[in-house]
Scaffold this motif. Structure first.
Motif, mmCIF file in Angstrom:
data_model
loop_
_atom_site.group_PDB
_atom_site.id
_atom_site.type_symbol
_atom_site.label_atom_id
_atom_site.label_comp_id
_atom_site.label_asym_id
_atom_site.label_seq_id
_atom_site.Cartn_x
_atom_site.Cartn_y
_atom_site.Cartn_z
ATOM 1 N N LYS A 39 0.826 -1.208 0.000
ATOM 2 C CA LYS A 39 0.000 0.000 0.000
ATOM 3 C C LYS A 39 0.862 1.262 0.000
ATOM 4 N N VAL A 40 0.281 2.360 -0.424
ATOM 5 C CA VAL A 40 0.876 3.682 -0.257
ATOM 6 C C VAL A 40 -0.180 4.586 0.364
ATOM 7 N N ALA A 103 -10.170 2.255 -5.281
ATOM 8 C CA ALA A 103 -10.580 3.544 -4.720
ATOM 9 C C ALA A 103 -9.870 3.839 -3.408
ATOM 10 N N GLY A 104 -9.346 2.810 -2.757
ATOM 11 C CA GLY A 104 -8.629 2.997 -1.504
ATOM 12 C C GLY A 104 -9.533 2.940 -0.294
ATOM 13 N N LEU A 143 -5.850 8.560 2.341
ATOM 14 C CA LEU A 143 -6.281 7.353 1.629
ATOM 15 C C LEU A 143 -5.158 6.331 1.589
ATOM 16 N N LEU A 144 -5.478 5.114 1.981
ATOM 17 C CA LEU A 144 -4.538 4.002 1.875
ATOM 18 C C LEU A 144 -4.928 3.222 0.629
ATOM 19 N N ILE A 145 -4.073 3.261 -0.388
ATOM 20 C CA ILE A 145 -4.404 2.642 -1.670
ATOM 21 C C ILE A 145 -3.315 1.672 -2.105
ATOM 22 N N SER A 146 -3.646 0.825 -3.039
ATOM 23 C CA SER A 146 -2.693 -0.175 -3.519
ATOM 24 C C SER A 146 -1.475 0.490 -4.142
ATOM 25 N N ASP A 147 -0.314 -0.057 -3.838
ATOM 26 C CA ASP A 147 0.923 0.365 -4.494
ATOM 27 C C ASP A 147 1.029 -0.453 -5.775
ATOM 28 N N HIS A 148 0.615 0.144 -6.876
ATOM 29 C CA HIS A 148 0.543 -0.597 -8.130
ATOM 30 C C HIS A 148 1.910 -0.907 -8.722
#
Length: 429
Positions: A39-40, A103-104, A143-148
């Motif tokens: 995550k980022v 979307a996080g 927001l904690l979202i996927s580290d793509h």
């Protein structure tokens, strides 16, 4: 994840990863925590130009509530920040595909955390970004979202992942028509063109760390030094001789773009703006219940001029035009993130799509995601119209300076990237 609250003591665990116009992206470097694996953290910024935090964090305007009335969750959002999160979740994700949009999750952040974070990363940010905006310490959430750029679960120790971020609307020699052509050859050409003039629109990450391109949005010019350094970085991922690893990587990227088929879906969303801004701006004034400034400038009567048919639409018709224009604007301003990791013989069956690269004899897992799906404010319609008019004036002036007889044929055949340079001149002005 509402029970998670990031406090001042946690700020040292997050490091600067990059930023755009509205948000900062941070990577977790603390002790392993499954909540942050893969995550980022996305933290909102606030401008230094007099715009108050209250304005940025307020809920949707009355007219925006009309615009998004079919999406009830957006209307109930107490702040714009939350509304924008719901916009990605409920508007853009269904259009672009749930497998390709994250979307996080909102996490609570204290003011002390945000203040400490701002101080910690200050020296890592580009100076022009620092002069433009700070961390918005008035926000309650990040927001904690996927580290793509990485894969969340490693196949084996020492696993490497490499990813490329592509900003679709380009100001370079790249021609978007090549990227969206559906032709393998033209897609590869567009990837090569992006690589040769990347600016902030083609960036490569190795295990989440930038190895090619600009970090904070500045210009980046390829040269012999950069090319050699990037070629060396690819040694750990691309099994090929010196001098050809870069082209092998670009071939890999273009193959993933072609196979995913996602650009076809993206193009359909971009085409929602059935009316260009010169027409859609008239619907905007009907939505906000104001006299049409454009008709007044044109010296036309709102109900009898050339745009009278637009002004005669019922309110729902005007709302549809403006709403779809803004959704298309999001789709034109997003980025595509494509990530790869090598597969070895004996690796478990992959949950991801797999590409076999014939030139290197390697197999790669790959995944494709859309990022930067920001909701465009209703008032930005005025900005889009004014920008369009500036481009038109600049283009007209350029045409007038040419010798009509000698250059008419050349101007008719002018490549798209030359028109893009006009856009660059206007935006940079």
């Amino acid at each position: 994840m509402a029970e998670l609250v990031l406090e001042a003591k946690d700020a040292c665990d997050w490091i600067y990863r990059g930023e755009g116009a509205a948000n900062l992206i941070l990577s977790f470097t603390g002790s392993f925590d499954p909540r942050f694996d893969g995550k980022v953290l996305r933290v909102q910024k606030v401008k230094k130009n007099g715009i108050s935090c209250e304005e940025l964090s307020s809920a949707l305007s009355v007219h925006e509530c009309l615009l998004w009335k079919e999406d009830c969750d957006l209307l109930s959002a107490p702040t714009r920040e939350i509304a924008e999160h719901l916009y990605v979740q409920h508007v853009m994700r269904p259009l672009l595909g749930s497998d390709h949009v994250d979307a996080g999750v909102r996490v609570l952040v204290s003011r002390d955390f945000l203040e400490a974070l701002g101080k910690n990363i200050l020296s890592q940010r580009p100076s022009w970004r620092v002069n433009d905006a700070d961390v918005n310490t008035q926000c309650d959430y990040a927001l904690l979202i996927s580290d793509h750029s990485v894969f969340p679960h490693a196949l084996h120790d020492g696993e490497l992942s490499i990813s490329v971020e592509i900003k679709i609307p380009q100001l370079s020699q790249y021609d978007p028509l090549d990227m969206f052509s559906g032709s393998k050859e033209r897609i590869l050409k567009s990837i090569k063109d992006l690589f040769s003039t990347p600016q902030n629109n083609f960036r490569v990450f190795l295990n989440g760390s930038l190895v090619f391109g600009s970090l904070g949005g500045g210009k980046y010019i390829t040269n012999v030094h950069h090319d050699k350094a990037f070629e060396d970085e690819l040694k750990s991922v691309i099994e090929a001789d010196d001098g050809i690893r870069t082209i092998c990587f670009l071939e890999l990227v273009s193959e993933a773009v072609f196979r995913s088929g996602l650009l076809n879906r993206l193009l359909e969303v971009q085409k929602l703006d059935a009316f260009d801004i010169e027409a859609a701006i008239h619907s905007y004034y009907d939505v906000v219940s104001q006299p049409c400034v454009i008709c007044k400038k044109l010296g036309e009567d709102r109900l009898s001029g050339r745009y009278s048919s637009l002004h005669s639409l019922p309110l729902d018709g005007s709302l549809k035009i403006v709403k779809e224009y803004l959704i298309a604007a999001t789709a034109k301003d997003l980025s595509l993130m494509i990530s790869f990791r090598t597969r070895e013989k004996g690796d478990p069956k992959s949950p991801y799509n797999v590409i076999f690269h014939e030139s290197t004899g390697q197999s790669f897992d790959y995944k494709v995601s859309f990022i930067d799906l920001d909701m465009k404010p209703l008032e930005k319609m005025i900005y889009y119209y004014e920008l369009d008019q500036k481009i038109l004036r600049c283009y007209t002036k350029m045409m007038e300076t040419k010798k009509p007889l000698e250059n008419s044929a050349k101007l008719e055949e002018k490549p798209p990237y030359q028109e893009k340079s006009i856009v660059e001149d206007v935006i940079g002005a």
